[in-house]
Scaffold this motif. Structure first.
Motif, PDB file in Angstrom:
ATOM      1  N   ALA A  25      15.932  -3.554 -11.776  1.00 12.85           N
ATOM      2  CA  ALA A  25      16.156  -2.117 -11.635  1.00 12.85           C
ATOM      3  C   ALA A  25      15.095  -1.329 -12.395  1.00 12.85           C
ATOM      4  CB  ALA A  25      17.552  -1.758 -12.133  1.00 12.85           C
ATOM      5  N   ILE A  26      14.785  -1.765 -13.603  1.00 13.54           N
ATOM      6  CA  ILE A  26      13.771  -1.085 -14.408  1.00 13.54           C
ATOM      7  C   ILE A  26      12.388  -1.243 -13.771  1.00 13.54           C
ATOM      8  CG2 ILE A  26      12.563  -1.153 -16.623  1.00 13.54           C
ATOM      9  CD1 ILE A  26      15.252  -1.869 -17.925  1.00 13.54           C
ATOM     10  N   GLU A  27      12.096  -2.437 -13.309  1.00 14.19           N
ATOM     11  CA  GLU A  27      10.781  -2.721 -12.727  1.00 14.19           C
ATOM     12  C   GLU A  27      10.499  -1.846 -11.501  1.00 14.19           C
ATOM     13  OE1 GLU A  27       8.578  -6.466 -10.444  1.00 14.19           O
ATOM     14  OE2 GLU A  27      10.352  -6.826 -11.692  1.00 14.19           O
ATOM     15  N   TRP A  28      11.516  -1.662 -10.651  1.00  9.89           N
ATOM     16  CA  TRP A  28      11.297  -0.961  -9.388  1.00  9.89           C
ATOM     17  C   TRP A  28      11.551   0.540  -9.469  1.00  9.89           C
ATOM     18  CZ3 TRP A  28       8.878  -2.376  -5.097  1.00  9.89           C
ATOM     19  CH2 TRP A  28       8.568  -3.732  -4.966  1.00  9.89           C
ATOM     20  N   TYR A  29      12.119   0.998 -10.553  1.00 11.59           N
ATOM     21  CA  TYR A  29      12.460   2.417 -10.650  1.00 11.59           C
ATOM     22  C   TYR A  29      11.254   3.345 -10.433  1.00 11.59           C
ATOM     23  CZ  TYR A  29      14.060   6.844 -12.624  1.00 11.59           C
ATOM     24  OH  TYR A  29      14.348   8.175 -12.815  1.00 11.59           O
ATOM     25  N   PRO A  30      10.094   3.109 -11.059  1.00  8.58           N
ATOM     26  CA  PRO A  30       8.966   4.027 -10.831  1.00  8.58           C
ATOM     27  C   PRO A  30       8.541   4.100  -9.363  1.00  8.58           C
ATOM     28  CG  PRO A  30       8.558   2.655 -12.753  1.00  8.58           C
ATOM     29  CD  PRO A  30       9.756   2.073 -12.064  1.00  8.58           C
ATOM     30  N   LYS A  31       8.580   2.974  -8.660  1.00  7.92           N
ATOM     31  CA  LYS A  31       8.191   2.982  -7.246  1.00  7.92           C
ATOM     32  C   LYS A  31       9.223   3.717  -6.399  1.00  7.92           C
ATOM     33  CE  LYS A  31       5.605  -1.354  -7.579  1.00  7.92           C
ATOM     34  NZ  LYS A  31       5.459  -2.746  -7.082  1.00  7.92           N
ATOM     35  N   ILE A  32      10.491   3.566  -6.761  1.00 11.00           N
ATOM     36  CA  ILE A  32      11.547   4.294  -6.050  1.00 11.00           C
ATOM     37  C   ILE A  32      11.371   5.795  -6.255  1.00 11.00           C
ATOM     38  CG2 ILE A  32      14.037   4.735  -6.008  1.00 11.00           C
ATOM     39  CD1 ILE A  32      14.329   1.715  -6.875  1.00 11.00           C
ATOM     40  N   LYS A  33      11.125   6.193  -7.490  1.00 10.94           N
ATOM     41  CA  LYS A  33      10.927   7.614  -7.794  1.00 10.94           C
ATOM     42  C   LYS A  33       9.729   8.183  -7.040  1.00 10.94           C
ATOM     43  CE  LYS A  33      12.179  10.127 -10.802  1.00 10.94           C
ATOM     44  NZ  LYS A  33      13.033  11.345 -10.788  1.00 10.94           N
ATOM     45  N   SER A  34       8.713   7.367  -6.860  1.00 16.65           N
ATOM     46  CA  SER A  34       7.521   7.817  -6.147  1.00 16.65           C
ATOM     47  C   SER A  34       7.765   7.925  -4.644  1.00 16.65           C
ATOM     48  CB  SER A  34       6.363   6.852  -6.417  1.00 16.65           C
ATOM     49  OG  SER A  34       5.212   7.220  -5.701  1.00 16.65           O
ATOM     50  N   ALA A  35       8.607   7.030  -4.107  1.00 11.17           N
ATOM     51  CA  ALA A  35       8.818   6.977  -2.657  1.00 11.17           C
ATOM     52  C   ALA A  35       9.861   7.969  -2.168  1.00 11.17           C
ATOM     53  CB  ALA A  35       9.217   5.562  -2.245  1.00 11.17           C
TER      54      ALA A  35
END
Length: 333
Positions: free
Chosen positions: A289-299
């Motif tokens: 969850a932590i690893e993918w959070y920045p990419k989710i926020k960007s997308a």
């Protein structure tokens, strides 16, 4: 001291946490008035005066007469179930629009476009401090579906979710297949989980998520009479099945996340958003969850809890807790 090691974009980050997962004494006594922790409620729990009062408050004429399903080899037996899906059984073909009269449809999407509905099941987890720290540092709220037995085991961790501003919903007392239970069993799983959350956190949730998504119109009807809205999902990361606990490799879970990020970038959710199933079940799922959070926020333009994406400003029966509307949370007034 307990350390959690996470690799994020190639950088090693160490979270140092004191006394995680060491049982502690608390003022909350679950030795009476509740089922045995991590056991499905039994007739002993059904026969108390308290439970009988709750049972008698239900209008059972409004609950469809549906036979419980059988659990076979760890899963639900679907072999003799009609293809017409008369009971809107989610496990059969993901039906979310009830066929019995008077039932509200399941919440499966965020109506707001380009929105990721952020949810985590199976908490509170005794190792979640680093994860909750991360959410707090990013001023990110989520919807947490708490298991009553976990609340009993880890009350301080449950309280942190409320203190941090997350939305808390019911995820049953012991995490069973709900359609396999009797009416009394369904009611007890929901009632005692909600009671535990109220006891520890001081709030009465108005939402729940069935373990494994296993719900039909009988279970929905009982939940609805407890004022619990049924929340499912339309995207599943499958993080719960990641090695070493499950059978999927971390790369497979990464591929799931990446496909959902791609959806956020290619216009899949231009007209309405998604609700995504993630878990705080262990350090592996929380690390993902932590690893993918920045990419989710960007997308995605917005990443919000379910109460926010549904514009529910009072997610508890208690009216002294007010949450921001979607426009207030996202600053789109």
């Amino acid at each position: 001291m307990f350390s959690t090691l996470l690799f994020i974009f190639g950088a090693l980050i160490t979270f140092v946490i004191s006394q995680e997962c060491v049982p502690y004494s608390s003022p909350y006594d679950f030795s009476s008035g509740y089922p045995t922790i991590w056991e499905t409620p039994t007739s002993d729990d059904f026969n108390t005066d308290e439970f009988q009062q709750v049972y008698n408050s239900i209008d059972w004429s409004q609950v469809p007469d549906i036979e419980p399903h059988q659990v076979v080899n760890g899963g639900l037996d679907r072999s003799n179930y009609p293809d017409s899906d008369p009971d809107c059984w989610w496990t059969y073909e993901q039906c979310s629009a009830p066929k019995a009269p008077g039932l509200q449809p399941d919440i499966t999407i965020c109506p707001e476009p380009e929105t990721w509905g952020l949810t985590y099941d199976d908490g509170p987890n005794c190792t979640h401090n680093a994860f909750y720290d991360f959410l707090s540092e990013n001023n990110q709220k989520a919807t947490m579906f708490f298991i009553g037995s976990n609340v009993a085991d880890w009350p301080n961790e449950a309280q942190r979710a409320l203190t941090d501003g997350h939305q808390i919903c019911v995820h049953t007392w012991s995490h069973p297949y709900m359609t396999s239970l009797s009416n009394e069993g369904v009611l007890a799983e929901l009632y005692y989980a909600r009671k535990a959350i109220k006891y520890v956190c001081g709030v009465t949730p108005l939402c729940w998520r069935p373990p494994y998504g296993d719900v039909d119109d009988r279970v929905r009807a009982i939940a609805q009479q407890l004022n619990l809205a049924t929340i499912i999902w339309n995207l599943d990361t499958n993080d719960w099945d990641m090695e070493p606990v499950g059978s999927e490799t971390p790369d497979q879970i990464d591929a799931n996340f990446q496909s959902f990020v791609n959806m956020g970038q290619n216009g899949t959710f231009a007209n309405s958003g998604c609700i995504v199933l993630e878990h705080e079940i262990n350090n592996g799922t929380m690390s993902k969850a932590i690893e993918w959070y920045p990419k989710i926020k960007s997308a995605y333009q917005y990443v919000v809890p379910i109460a926010t994406c549904m514009n529910i400003t009072q997610p508890y029966a208690e009216t002294n807790y007010t949450y921001p509307s979607f426009s207030e949370y996202t600053g789109t007034d």
